[in-house]
Design a protein around this motif. Structure first.
Motif, PDB file in Angstrom:
ATOM      1  N   PRO A  54      21.907  49.432 -13.788  1.00 31.22           N
ATOM      2  CA  PRO A  54      23.214  49.909 -14.281  1.00 31.22           C
ATOM      3  C   PRO A  54      24.315  49.924 -13.223  1.00 31.22           C
ATOM      4  O   PRO A  54      25.441  49.488 -13.510  1.00 31.22           O
ATOM      5  CB  PRO A  54      22.900  51.321 -14.791  1.00 31.22           C
ATOM      6  CG  PRO A  54      21.454  51.258 -15.164  1.00 31.22           C
ATOM      7  CD  PRO A  54      20.818  50.356 -14.144  1.00 31.22           C
ATOM      8  N   PRO A  55      24.080  50.413 -11.974  1.00 27.12           N
ATOM      9  CA  PRO A  55      25.179  50.408 -10.994  1.00 27.12           C
ATOM     10  C   PRO A  55      25.672  49.004 -10.668  1.00 27.12           C
ATOM     11  O   PRO A  55      26.874  48.783 -10.486  1.00 27.12           O
ATOM     12  CB  PRO A  55      24.556  51.079  -9.760  1.00 27.12           C
ATOM     13  CG  PRO A  55      23.449  51.910 -10.306  1.00 27.12           C
ATOM     14  CD  PRO A  55      22.882  51.094 -11.428  1.00 27.12           C
ATOM     15  N   LEU A  59      29.564  46.419 -11.846  1.00 24.74           N
ATOM     16  CA  LEU A  59      30.480  45.665 -10.990  1.00 24.74           C
ATOM     17  C   LEU A  59      31.028  44.487 -11.783  1.00 24.74           C
ATOM     18  O   LEU A  59      30.574  43.350 -11.656  1.00 24.74           O
ATOM     19  CB  LEU A  59      29.751  45.179  -9.733  1.00 24.74           C
ATOM     20  CG  LEU A  59      29.167  46.264  -8.830  1.00 24.74           C
ATOM     21  CD1 LEU A  59      28.324  45.643  -7.717  1.00 24.74           C
ATOM     22  CD2 LEU A  59      30.272  47.125  -8.235  1.00 24.74           C
ATOM     23  N   ASN A  60      32.007  44.750 -12.611  1.00 27.64           N
ATOM     24  CA  ASN A  60      32.452  43.728 -13.559  1.00 27.64           C
ATOM     25  C   ASN A  60      33.885  43.254 -13.354  1.00 27.64           C
ATOM     26  O   ASN A  60      34.426  42.560 -14.194  1.00 27.64           O
ATOM     27  CB  ASN A  60      32.279  44.235 -14.992  1.00 27.64           C
ATOM     28  CG  ASN A  60      32.912  45.597 -15.217  1.00 27.64           C
ATOM     29  OD1 ASN A  60      33.828  45.972 -14.506  1.00 27.64           O
ATOM     30  ND2 ASN A  60      32.418  46.326 -16.199  1.00 27.64           N
ATOM     31  N   CYS A  83      34.009  44.949  -8.216  1.00 25.40           N
ATOM     32  CA  CYS A  83      34.399  46.348  -8.364  1.00 25.40           C
ATOM     33  C   CYS A  83      33.882  46.998  -9.639  1.00 25.40           C
ATOM     34  O   CYS A  83      33.755  46.349 -10.681  1.00 25.40           O
ATOM     35  CB  CYS A  83      35.914  46.455  -8.342  1.00 25.40           C
ATOM     36  SG  CYS A  83      36.672  45.743  -6.849  1.00 25.40           S
ATOM     37  N   SER A  84      33.648  48.284  -9.505  1.00 30.71           N
ATOM     38  CA  SER A  84      33.259  49.138 -10.624  1.00 30.71           C
ATOM     39  C   SER A  84      34.379  50.151 -10.838  1.00 30.71           C
ATOM     40  O   SER A  84      34.797  50.825  -9.894  1.00 30.71           O
ATOM     41  CB  SER A  84      31.939  49.851 -10.313  1.00 30.71           C
ATOM     42  OG  SER A  84      31.635  50.810 -11.297  1.00 30.71           O
ATOM     43  N   ILE A  85      34.826  50.276 -12.067  1.00 35.31           N
ATOM     44  CA  ILE A  85      35.923  51.173 -12.393  1.00 35.31           C
ATOM     45  C   ILE A  85      35.344  52.528 -12.785  1.00 35.31           C
ATOM     46  O   ILE A  85      34.780  52.693 -13.864  1.00 35.31           O
ATOM     47  CB  ILE A  85      36.765  50.613 -13.556  1.00 35.31           C
ATOM     48  CG1 ILE A  85      37.036  49.126 -13.363  1.00 35.31           C
ATOM     49  CG2 ILE A  85      38.044  51.408 -13.706  1.00 35.31           C
ATOM     50  CD1 ILE A  85      37.673  48.742 -12.061  1.00 35.31           C
TER      51      ILE A  85
END
Length: 252
Positions: A54-55, A59-60, A83-85
């Motif tokens: 999941p982490p 990162l999409n 990056c992950s928002i």
């Protein structure tokens, strides 16, 4: 893009189109070690099939820009951000030296809103850099998404601040990550970034920084909040390397 387009929506577009860019910037680092054995390949394939991540899957969003060593603005490199928002005001990114499968993990960047930045202690603010010039110059890009979505994202990012640490200095260490993490900064004015570096990036990613600069002319350029970009006033923070490795860039 309309000003009332929400940040969340622009990031949804980023996530949906994340697969449209990448695989065109190779790593320049070759790590030592034997090739993967059949056993390791099997374990690798099994983990990919059976384990959830999941982490990593979060990162999409993909951003590409440039950094320099704090205290050494002449030592510059391209940085591929995945990056992950986390929410409307916090983004976390892992940084690589390329966008292919063998890219080397260079470091991390944390991105926060101006509101959160202004609430930081004065000493902490010196670790952060503004994103105004990166956005307005066209040097910060989100490859592969429609211009309208990228523009909306940049309208948000122009008001943000980043704290970046590089843990693998791939511009110099071509085999293994050596030394200690180094604090990185972002450019704040025209003429600072090496034009050859920018042109090479533009060619590979099929973007046009100069054109993006024109397209972003309508984005207001806020003044950098006091305390950010501390290197401009001579306050340079850097970790001293206890190994005294010659490859680490120290402030003058």
């Amino acid at each position: 893009m309309a000003q009332n387009m929400t940040y969340a929506f622009s990031l949804t577009l980023l996530a949906a189109l994340a697969g449209c860019a990448g695989n065109n910037s190779a790593s320049n680092v070759i790590v030592p070690g034997a090739d993967k054995s059949p056993t390791l390949k099997t374990l690798d394939a099994g983990a990919a099939l059976l384990q959830s991540r999941p982490p990593v899957e979060a990162l999409n969003a993909y951003l590409d820009g440039f950094h320099f060593y704090n205290g050494h603005p002449d030592v510059q490199m391209e940085a591929h951000h995945y990056c992950s928002i986390l929410n409307e005001e916090v983004i976390q990114c892992v940084i690589y030296d390329g966008n292919r499968k063998d890219a080397k993990l260079m470091g991390v960047e944390y991105i926060i809103s101006e509101r959160l930045f202004t609430g930081l202690p004065a000493a902490e603010k010196a670790l952060w850099h503004s994103h105004v010039h990166e956005v307005k110059s066209g040097q910060l890009v989100a490859p592969g998404i429609p211009q309208i979505a990228e523009h909306a994202l940049m309208e948000k990012l122009v008001h943000t601040y980043g704290k970046t640490w590089h843990t693998w200095h791939t511009d110099l260490d071509k085999n293994l990550p050596l030394g200690v993490p180094q604090l990185m900064m972002g450019f704040t004015a025209d003429g600072q970034a090496d034009p050859r570096m920018v042109a090479d990036r533009d060619r590979r990613l099929e973007v046009d920084s100069a054109q993006k600069k024109k397209e972003r002319a309508d984005i207001p350029a806020p003044a950098a909040a006091p305390g950010a970009d501390a290197w401009r006033t001579g306050k340079v923070i850097q970790i001293v390397d206890p190994t005294e490795a010659s490859h680490i860039h120290r402030p003058n």
